[in-house]
Write a protein that holds these residues in place. Structure first.
Motif, PDB file in Angstrom:
ATOM      1  N   ARG A  12      -3.027   6.011  -0.321  1.00  0.00           N
ATOM      2  CA  ARG A  12      -3.940   5.015  -0.888  1.00  0.00           C
ATOM      3  C   ARG A  12      -4.568   4.208   0.244  1.00  0.00           C
ATOM      4  O   ARG A  12      -3.925   3.928   1.245  1.00  0.00           O
ATOM      5  CB  ARG A  12      -3.203   4.061  -1.816  1.00  0.00           C
ATOM      6  CG  ARG A  12      -2.493   4.746  -2.965  1.00  0.00           C
ATOM      7  CD  ARG A  12      -3.265   4.535  -4.229  1.00  0.00           C
ATOM      8  NE  ARG A  12      -2.708   5.283  -5.327  1.00  0.00           N
ATOM      9  CZ  ARG A  12      -2.297   4.742  -6.446  1.00  0.00           C
ATOM     10  NH1 ARG A  12      -2.334   3.451  -6.608  1.00  0.00           N
ATOM     11  NH2 ARG A  12      -1.848   5.504  -7.410  1.00  0.00           N
ATOM     12  N   GLU A  13      -5.809   3.796   0.043  1.00  0.00           N
ATOM     13  CA  GLU A  13      -6.489   2.987   1.054  1.00  0.00           C
ATOM     14  C   GLU A  13      -6.448   1.507   0.729  1.00  0.00           C
ATOM     15  O   GLU A  13      -6.532   0.677   1.623  1.00  0.00           O
ATOM     16  CB  GLU A  13      -7.939   3.444   1.195  1.00  0.00           C
ATOM     17  CG  GLU A  13      -8.053   4.832   1.788  1.00  0.00           C
ATOM     18  CD  GLU A  13      -9.485   5.246   2.010  1.00  0.00           C
ATOM     19  OE1 GLU A  13     -10.351   4.361   2.132  1.00  0.00           O
ATOM     20  OE2 GLU A  13      -9.725   6.453   2.064  1.00  0.00           O
ATOM     21  N   GLU A  47     -12.843   2.012 -12.384  1.00  0.00           N
ATOM     22  CA  GLU A  47     -11.432   2.058 -11.975  1.00  0.00           C
ATOM     23  C   GLU A  47     -10.527   2.429 -13.140  1.00  0.00           C
ATOM     24  O   GLU A  47      -9.459   1.865 -13.334  1.00  0.00           O
ATOM     25  CB  GLU A  47     -11.007   0.734 -11.337  1.00  0.00           C
ATOM     26  CG  GLU A  47     -11.505   0.609  -9.922  1.00  0.00           C
ATOM     27  CD  GLU A  47     -10.732  -0.410  -9.108  1.00  0.00           C
ATOM     28  OE1 GLU A  47      -9.597  -0.775  -9.470  1.00  0.00           O
ATOM     29  OE2 GLU A  47     -11.277  -0.840  -8.093  1.00  0.00           O
ATOM     30  N   SER A 107      -7.603  -3.407  -5.153  1.00  0.00           N
ATOM     31  CA  SER A 107      -8.244  -2.787  -6.308  1.00  0.00           C
ATOM     32  C   SER A 107      -8.979  -3.835  -7.145  1.00  0.00           C
ATOM     33  O   SER A 107      -8.780  -5.048  -6.975  1.00  0.00           O
ATOM     34  CB  SER A 107      -7.192  -2.088  -7.174  1.00  0.00           C
ATOM     35  OG  SER A 107      -6.438  -3.051  -7.892  1.00  0.00           O
ATOM     36  N   ARG A 144       0.866  -1.184   0.000  1.00  0.00           N
ATOM     37  CA  ARG A 144       0.000   0.000   0.000  1.00  0.00           C
ATOM     38  C   ARG A 144       0.893   1.221   0.000  1.00  0.00           C
ATOM     39  O   ARG A 144       1.808   1.335   0.817  1.00  0.00           O
ATOM     40  CB  ARG A 144      -0.918  -0.007   1.223  1.00  0.00           C
ATOM     41  CG  ARG A 144      -1.999   1.067   1.171  1.00  0.00           C
ATOM     42  CD  ARG A 144      -3.021   0.884   2.288  1.00  0.00           C
ATOM     43  NE  ARG A 144      -2.425   1.035   3.611  1.00  0.00           N
ATOM     44  CZ  ARG A 144      -2.169   2.194   4.205  1.00  0.00           C
ATOM     45  NH1 ARG A 144      -2.431   3.333   3.596  1.00  0.00           N
ATOM     46  NH2 ARG A 144      -1.647   2.217   5.414  1.00  0.00           N
ATOM     47  N   SER A 145       0.632   2.118  -0.938  1.00  0.00           N
ATOM     48  CA  SER A 145       1.419   3.344  -1.067  1.00  0.00           C
ATOM     49  C   SER A 145       0.812   4.459  -0.224  1.00  0.00           C
ATOM     50  O   SER A 145      -0.370   4.405   0.138  1.00  0.00           O
ATOM     51  CB  SER A 145       1.456   3.798  -2.529  1.00  0.00           C
ATOM     52  OG  SER A 145       2.019   2.801  -3.336  1.00  0.00           O
ATOM     53  N   HIS A 146       1.600   5.468   0.045  1.00  0.00           N
ATOM     54  CA  HIS A 146       1.119   6.643   0.764  1.00  0.00           C
ATOM     55  C   HIS A 146      -0.092   7.228   0.039  1.00  0.00           C
ATOM     56  O   HIS A 146      -0.103   7.308  -1.188  1.00  0.00           O
ATOM     57  CB  HIS A 146       2.230   7.702   0.860  1.00  0.00           C
ATOM     58  CG  HIS A 146       3.364   7.277   1.714  1.00  0.00           C
ATOM     59  ND1 HIS A 146       3.349   7.404   3.082  1.00  0.00           N
ATOM     60  CD2 HIS A 146       4.545   6.694   1.406  1.00  0.00           C
ATOM     61  CE1 HIS A 146       4.479   6.939   3.581  1.00  0.00           C
ATOM     62  NE2 HIS A 146       5.220   6.497   2.582  1.00  0.00           N
ATOM     63  N   TYR A 179      -2.171  -3.097  -3.405  1.00  0.00           N
ATOM     64  CA  TYR A 179      -1.856  -3.413  -4.796  1.00  0.00           C
ATOM     65  C   TYR A 179      -0.733  -4.436  -4.845  1.00  0.00           C
ATOM     66  O   TYR A 179       0.109  -4.493  -3.938  1.00  0.00           O
ATOM     67  CB  TYR A 179      -1.382  -2.160  -5.540  1.00  0.00           C
ATOM     68  CG  TYR A 179      -2.424  -1.090  -5.649  1.00  0.00           C
ATOM     69  CD1 TYR A 179      -3.257  -1.030  -6.754  1.00  0.00           C
ATOM     70  CD2 TYR A 179      -2.576  -0.134  -4.654  1.00  0.00           C
ATOM     71  CE1 TYR A 179      -4.227  -0.041  -6.864  1.00  0.00           C
ATOM     72  CE2 TYR A 179      -3.541   0.856  -4.750  1.00  0.00           C
ATOM     73  CZ  TYR A 179      -4.361   0.896  -5.862  1.00  0.00           C
ATOM     74  OH  TYR A 179      -5.312   1.871  -5.962  1.00  0.00           O
TER      75      TYR A 179
END
Length: 135
Positions: free
Chosen positions: A29-30, A80, A118, A25-27, A33
């Motif tokens: 983002r909820e 998406e 996602s 999980r990137s900064h 991935y």
């Protein structure tokens, strides 16, 4: 980067251990991935995966061990941001999985966690589950 047909593509790493799959999980983002990213101009899938995993998880992918797991697509007009294609590979790695500054969280998720990813990643979860790799 988009392919010649204008479809955005990501090259992703699918690493399964004990019926769980590695997700990041990137900064900002909820959702989680699969690690990986977009090709830079002129890069092959293996070059992209090696570079992206080194950047995100500070570990070295063994390009010789890469095996295509599947290609998963978000259709045009999907909420998406389709069209989008994710080309997934399994591969061995050398070294610990250490999140870089761009990754805020690393998790090993099971099939019951598919609501935390996602849409395109959930398609991979389904394929892993159907293949008996994810519980």
């Amino acid at each position: 980067m988009a392919n010649d047909g204008g479809v955005r593509e990501k090259v992703a790493w699918v690493l399964v251990r004990d019926h769980r799959v590695l997700m990041t999980r990137s900064h900002g983002r909820e959702v989680f991935y699969f690690p990986g990213g977009m090709r830079e101009r002129g890069e092959s899938d293996s070059q992209t995966l090696v570079r992206e995993i080194d950047e995100e998880l500070l570990t070295a992918i063994d390009a010789g061990s890469m095996r295509h797991f599947g290609t998963f697509e978000v259709p045009a007009g999907h909420p998406e941001h389709g069209p989008f294609r994710m080309i997934c590979y399994t591969a061995d790695h050398d070294g610990p999985l250490t999140p870089s500054m761009e990754i805020v969280e690393v998790a090993w998720l099971g099939y019951a966690d598919r609501h935390r990813v996602s849409y395109v990643d959930s398609l991979v979860f389904e394929a892993l589950h159907d293949g008996g790799l994810l519980r």
